[in-house]
Each structure stands twice: as structure tokens, then as C-alpha cells.
Enzyme design. Structure first.
Site, PDB file in Angstrom:
ATOM      1  N   CYS A  42      -4.540  -1.188  -1.845  1.00 49.94           N
ATOM      2  CA  CYS A  42      -4.429   0.315  -2.090  1.00 49.94           C
ATOM      3  C   CYS A  42      -5.545   0.470  -3.389  1.00 49.94           C
ATOM      4  O   CYS A  42      -5.333   0.179  -4.281  1.00 49.94           O
ATOM      5  CB  CYS A  42      -3.315   0.903  -2.139  1.00 49.94           C
ATOM      6  SG  CYS A  42      -3.292   2.682  -2.472  1.00 49.94           S
ATOM      7  N   ASN A  43      -6.699   1.456  -3.058  1.00 50.85           N
ATOM      8  CA  ASN A  43      -7.449   1.281  -4.152  1.00 50.85           C
ATOM      9  C   ASN A  43      -6.923   2.517  -5.002  1.00 50.85           C
ATOM     10  O   ASN A  43      -7.099   2.291  -6.369  1.00 50.85           O
ATOM     11  CB  ASN A  43      -8.766   2.222  -3.484  1.00 50.85           C
ATOM     12  CG  ASN A  43      -9.594   1.378  -2.613  1.00 50.85           C
ATOM     13  OD1 ASN A  43     -10.661   0.705  -3.062  1.00 50.85           O
ATOM     14  ND2 ASN A  43      -9.386   1.117  -1.453  1.00 50.85           N
ATOM     15  N   THR A  44      -6.018   3.239  -4.579  1.00 51.94           N
ATOM     16  CA  THR A  44      -5.568   4.288  -5.663  1.00 51.94           C
ATOM     17  C   THR A  44      -4.519   3.637  -6.487  1.00 51.94           C
ATOM     18  O   THR A  44      -4.549   3.918  -7.731  1.00 51.94           O
ATOM     19  CB  THR A  44      -4.948   5.472  -4.874  1.00 51.94           C
ATOM     20  OG1 THR A  44      -5.820   5.728  -3.557  1.00 51.94           O
ATOM     21  CG2 THR A  44      -4.844   6.812  -5.451  1.00 51.94           C
ATOM     22  N   GLU A  75      -1.704   8.351   8.593  1.00 54.80           N
ATOM     23  CA  GLU A  75      -0.492   7.896   8.618  1.00 54.80           C
ATOM     24  C   GLU A  75       0.448   8.225   9.874  1.00 54.80           C
ATOM     25  O   GLU A  75       1.240   7.675  10.119  1.00 54.80           O
ATOM     26  CB  GLU A  75       0.407   8.719   7.405  1.00 54.80           C
ATOM     27  CG  GLU A  75       0.201   7.900   6.216  1.00 54.80           C
ATOM     28  CD  GLU A  75       0.821   6.413   6.035  1.00 54.80           C
ATOM     29  OE1 GLU A  75       2.121   6.293   5.972  1.00 54.80           O
ATOM     30  OE2 GLU A  75       0.247   5.637   5.715  1.00 54.80           O
ATOM     31  N   TYR A  95      -0.724   8.459  -1.925  1.00 55.66           N
ATOM     32  CA  TYR A  95      -0.621   8.476  -3.286  1.00 55.66           C
ATOM     33  C   TYR A  95      -1.763   9.238  -4.038  1.00 55.66           C
ATOM     34  O   TYR A  95      -1.733   9.517  -5.015  1.00 55.66           O
ATOM     35  CB  TYR A  95      -1.037   6.948  -3.822  1.00 55.66           C
ATOM     36  CG  TYR A  95       0.439   5.935  -3.447  1.00 55.66           C
ATOM     37  CD1 TYR A  95       1.794   6.402  -3.082  1.00 55.66           C
ATOM     38  CD2 TYR A  95       0.343   4.763  -4.069  1.00 55.66           C
ATOM     39  CE1 TYR A  95       2.770   5.539  -3.463  1.00 55.66           C
ATOM     40  CE2 TYR A  95       1.103   3.699  -4.074  1.00 55.66           C
ATOM     41  CZ  TYR A  95       2.634   4.331  -3.646  1.00 55.66           C
ATOM     42  OH  TYR A  95       3.572   3.433  -3.786  1.00 55.66           O
ATOM     43  N   GLY A  96      -2.707   9.589  -2.935  1.00 55.82           N
ATOM     44  CA  GLY A  96      -4.118  10.007  -3.485  1.00 55.82           C
ATOM     45  C   GLY A  96      -4.022  11.258  -4.397  1.00 55.82           C
ATOM     46  O   GLY A  96      -4.745  11.361  -5.305  1.00 55.82           O
ATOM     47  N   ASP A 125       0.860  -1.144  -0.014  1.00 57.20           N
ATOM     48  CA  ASP A 125       0.095   0.025   0.102  1.00 57.20           C
ATOM     49  C   ASP A 125       0.972   1.291  -0.136  1.00 57.20           C
ATOM     50  O   ASP A 125       2.056   1.181   0.492  1.00 57.20           O
ATOM     51  CB  ASP A 125      -0.856   0.216   1.364  1.00 57.20           C
ATOM     52  CG  ASP A 125      -1.784   1.326   1.181  1.00 57.20           C
ATOM     53  OD1 ASP A 125      -2.399   1.760   0.506  1.00 57.20           O
ATOM     54  OD2 ASP A 125      -1.903   2.014   2.648  1.00 57.20           O
ATOM     55  N   SER A 126       0.253   2.438  -0.143  1.00 57.63           N
ATOM     56  CA  SER A 126       1.011   3.668  -0.140  1.00 57.63           C
ATOM     57  C   SER A 126       1.657   3.596   1.390  1.00 57.63           C
ATOM     58  O   SER A 126       2.634   4.527   1.452  1.00 57.63           O
ATOM     59  CB  SER A 126       0.242   4.957  -0.477  1.00 57.63           C
ATOM     60  OG  SER A 126      -0.851   4.941   0.546  1.00 57.63           O
ATOM     61  N   CYS A 145     -11.038   3.626   0.695  1.00 62.06           N
ATOM     62  CA  CYS A 145      -9.486   3.666   0.887  1.00 62.06           C
ATOM     63  C   CYS A 145      -9.191   2.916   2.019  1.00 62.06           C
ATOM     64  O   CYS A 145      -9.849   2.754   2.877  1.00 62.06           O
ATOM     65  CB  CYS A 145      -9.337   5.260   1.096  1.00 62.06           C
ATOM     66  SG  CYS A 145      -7.526   5.370   1.700  1.00 62.06           S
ATOM     67  N   THR A 146      -8.117   2.027   1.706  1.00 61.62           N
ATOM     68  CA  THR A 146      -7.755   0.867   2.681  1.00 61.62           C
ATOM     69  C   THR A 146      -7.383   1.668   4.179  1.00 61.62           C
ATOM     70  O   THR A 146      -7.326   1.046   5.034  1.00 61.62           O
ATOM     71  CB  THR A 146      -6.831  -0.045   2.344  1.00 61.62           C
ATOM     72  OG1 THR A 146      -5.597   0.661   1.937  1.00 61.62           O
ATOM     73  CG2 THR A 146      -7.331  -0.796   1.035  1.00 61.62           C
ATOM     74  N   HIS A 147      -7.022   3.001   4.146  1.00 65.46           N
ATOM     75  CA  HIS A 147      -6.694   3.556   5.555  1.00 65.46           C
ATOM     76  C   HIS A 147      -7.861   3.817   6.269  1.00 65.46           C
ATOM     77  O   HIS A 147      -7.727   3.891   7.541  1.00 65.46           O
ATOM     78  CB  HIS A 147      -6.046   5.005   5.207  1.00 65.46           C
ATOM     79  CG  HIS A 147      -4.548   4.998   4.775  1.00 65.46           C
ATOM     80  ND1 HIS A 147      -4.332   4.532   3.547  1.00 65.46           N
ATOM     81  CD2 HIS A 147      -3.562   5.136   5.552  1.00 65.46           C
ATOM     82  CE1 HIS A 147      -2.874   4.640   3.537  1.00 65.46           C
ATOM     83  NE2 HIS A 147      -2.482   5.109   4.694  1.00 65.46           N
TER      84      HIS A 147
HETATM   85  N1  DGL Z   1      -4.887   3.080   1.056  1.00 62.47           N
HETATM   86  C1  DGL Z   1      -4.830   3.980  -0.175  1.00 62.47           C
HETATM   87  C2  DGL Z   1      -6.017   3.670  -0.888  1.00 62.47           C
HETATM   88  O1  DGL Z   1      -6.795   2.710  -0.503  1.00 62.47           O
HETATM   89  C3  DGL Z   1      -4.291   5.198   0.157  1.00 62.47           C
HETATM   90  C4  DGL Z   1      -4.037   5.932  -0.962  1.00 62.47           C
HETATM   91  C5  DGL Z   1      -3.121   7.237  -0.621  1.00 62.47           C
HETATM   92  O2  DGL Z   1      -1.889   7.115   0.000  1.00 62.47           O
HETATM   93  O3  DGL Z   1      -3.495   8.364  -0.688  1.00 62.47           O
HETATM   94  O4  DGL Z   1      -6.428   4.323  -1.689  1.00 62.47           O
END
Ligand code: DGL
Length: 275
Positions: A82-84, A161, A51-52, A19-20, A193-195
Site C-alpha cells: 500500500c503506497n499510503t 473495494e 486509508y487515503g 493493504d488497506s 496506488c495498488t488498487h
Molecule cells: N492500495 C492503497 C495504496 O496503494 C490504497 C489506499 C487507500 O486505502 O486509500 O495507497
């Protein structure tokens, strides 16, 4: 250009997850529930999170590099937690390694459409996910039966984060992100978003008790577990009981160690990475 997988690596087979940053830990913990004995390796690209708001080219490059890193460490199944990164890079990863099973994540619009009672669904996600072609296609597949309100949450990943999950700043940010969804009268909210599962308690508080929250981590983990069990690599799980899950970060090792100790319930070994 398609690249063959290394036929024999000098390291043990594993499931590589990335993930990011810390968000993919929500998928990792679901995966650990499904496969408690599987050798899991996780890479948090926290030096480059979030990453968003990054370009697709940047996320594509990072994803290629991290996938290569995990493959060298024996990954026989890759989970893009990570969705992004899934929206920006999963197609190019599959193109490069056509023989590698790769699981991505995307906002759970389909389960939300099945769960909503009033036909109004909200999606919380990063700007990158919401402006992606993949999300546009996902929306198009839903048709008009359900009204979808998509809400970007710039800044939310940065706060998560930092590792503290109940600060006044975080509460205020979650409140700002949820207000438009409340105004739209949604009864179902997708964590895109997985966060965000790590602040689900704040989202639930902001939305109210009658609103359902959809997190696809368990569904993603079940799918990954099926692929792992079907792969020739799953045999290694038998003698792996009790091994620590290996976490790496391109960012602050001590911070990931703290987060792993408080967010995860299984034993982890945490190291730095130059991926
Ligand atoms: N966990 C990432 C997701 O699911 C976060 C992306 C990010 O870093 O902005 O999109």
C-alpha cells in the site's frame, strides 16, 4: 522502541502482505508469479479502507497492529502493499522491528522518468500519498528534468473495494481523474496506488493508446523475492507446493472470497480477521 522478533513461532514461516483492502492483491499476484511455492499470507484491512483520507496516526496504528498480527502468524518478511501505508508507516515499522526485512511500495517516478518521451509524467495516487513527506522527497529526487502532474483520486479506492471493475460509476470516476493528466499532455502515467492496476483497462481507455502506464508491482515482487530467497526462511517453500494462499480480511469475508475467485488465478483460503 525496537522490539526483537519472536525467535521461534509455533506456526510455519511465511511472507506477510497487507493493504488497506483489496489493492495489495495486485502486489500479491506479482509475488505469487515470482514465488509460486512460497507461503503467502495477505491481510486486507477492508473494514478500515480507504486509508487515503485517514490521518497518518490512524494508518500508523493500523499498520503496527496488522504487522504484529502477521508476525504472530509466522511472517519473516513483510510487504506493505500500500503506497499510503508505506508513506505513513514504513519508517515506524522498521524502527519497531529492525531485524525484520520490510518491503514498501511507492509511486514509480523513477521508471516513469526513464520511460517518458515528452518529459511529462502523471501520477495517480491517494490524497494521503500525495501529501506525504515521503512523496515530497521522492519528487525532490526527480529534479526538474521531468514535469510531474500529481492527481489525487478521492473515492476511487471505495469504488474498487466494491469489487465490480467495469461499472458506469467507475468509468466516470476514472475519466474525472484522468482528464487533468490528458490536459497536461502526459505520455506516461504512474499507478501510485495498488488498487489502480485493477482498473488499468479503464485508465488506458481514458488516456489513449499512446500513453504508457507504469505499475511497480513486478519490481516490488522481484525485490521481495530476492529478500525471501536470501532469508533463512525460504527453505519452507520446498514442501509447500499446492498450498492455498491464505487471505484474511477485517471486512466482509464473502466479498473477499468473490474477489479472490475473479481477480486471482491461484487457490486461496479466505477467512475473517480481528486484527
Ligand atoms: N492500495 C492503497 C495504496 O496503494 C490504497 C489506499 C487507500 O486505502 O486509500 O495507497
Amino acid at each position: 522502541m525496537p522490539v526483537p522478533l519472536p525467535s521461534k513461532t509455533p506456526v510455519a514461516d511465511s511472507i506477510g502482505v497487507f493493504d488497506s483492502g483489496l489493492g495489495g492483491l495486485s502486489v500479491l499476484r506479482a509475488l505469487h508469479r515470482q514465488l509460486p511455492q512460497a507461503p503467502l499470507r495477505y491481510l486486507a484491512d477492508s473494514a478500515n479502507a480507504p486509508y487515503g483520507d485517514r490521518s497518518e496516526a490512524f494508518i500508523g496504528e493500523r499498520s503496527q497492529r496488522i504487522a504484529q498480527h502477521l508476525l504472530v502468524q509466522g511472517a519473516k518478511l513483510l510487504v506493505v502493499a500500500c503506497n499510503t501505508a508505506t508513506a505513513a508507516a514504513v519508517a515506524s515499522l522498521r524502527e519497531r522491528w529492525p531485524a525484520l526485512p520490510i518491503v514498501g511500495v511507492e509511486p514509480g517516478l523513477k521508471p516513469a522518468a526513464a520511460a517518458t518521451r515528452n518529459g511529462r509524467v502523471g501520477v495517480l495516487a491517494t490524497t494521503g500519498t500525495l501529501r506525504s513527506e515521503k512523496f515530497r522527497q521522492l519528487l525532490a529526487r526527480q529534479g526538474d528534468a521531468v514535469q510531474i502532474t500529481a492527481q489525487p483520486c478521492p473515492g476511487l479506492v471505495d469504488l474498487i473495494e466494491r469489487g465490480a471493475l467495469d461499472t458506469p460509476e467507475l468509468r466516470a470516476m476514472v475519466e474525472r481523474c484522468c482528464a487533468p493528466l490528458r490536459e497536461a499532455g502526459v505520455d506516461t502515467v504512474v499507478l501510485g496506488c495498488t488498487h489502480y492496476p485493477f482498473v488499468q483497462h479503464l485508465i488506458a481507455a481514458a488516456m489513449g493508446p499512446q500513453v504508457q502506464i507504469i505499475d511497480t508491482a513486478d519490481a516490488v515482487a522481484r525485490h521481495a523475492a530476492q529478500l525471501w530467497q536470501a532469508s533463512g526462511a525460504a527453505h519452507v517453500t520446498d514442501d509447500r507446493a499446492g498450498d492455498a494462499v491464505r487471505l484474511e480480511t477485517t471486512g466482509d469475508v464473502a466479498a473477499l472470497r468473490r474477489v479472490a475467485a475473479s481477480w486471482l488465478t491461484f487457490r486461496c483460503e479466505v477467512n475473517g480477521s480481528d486484527a
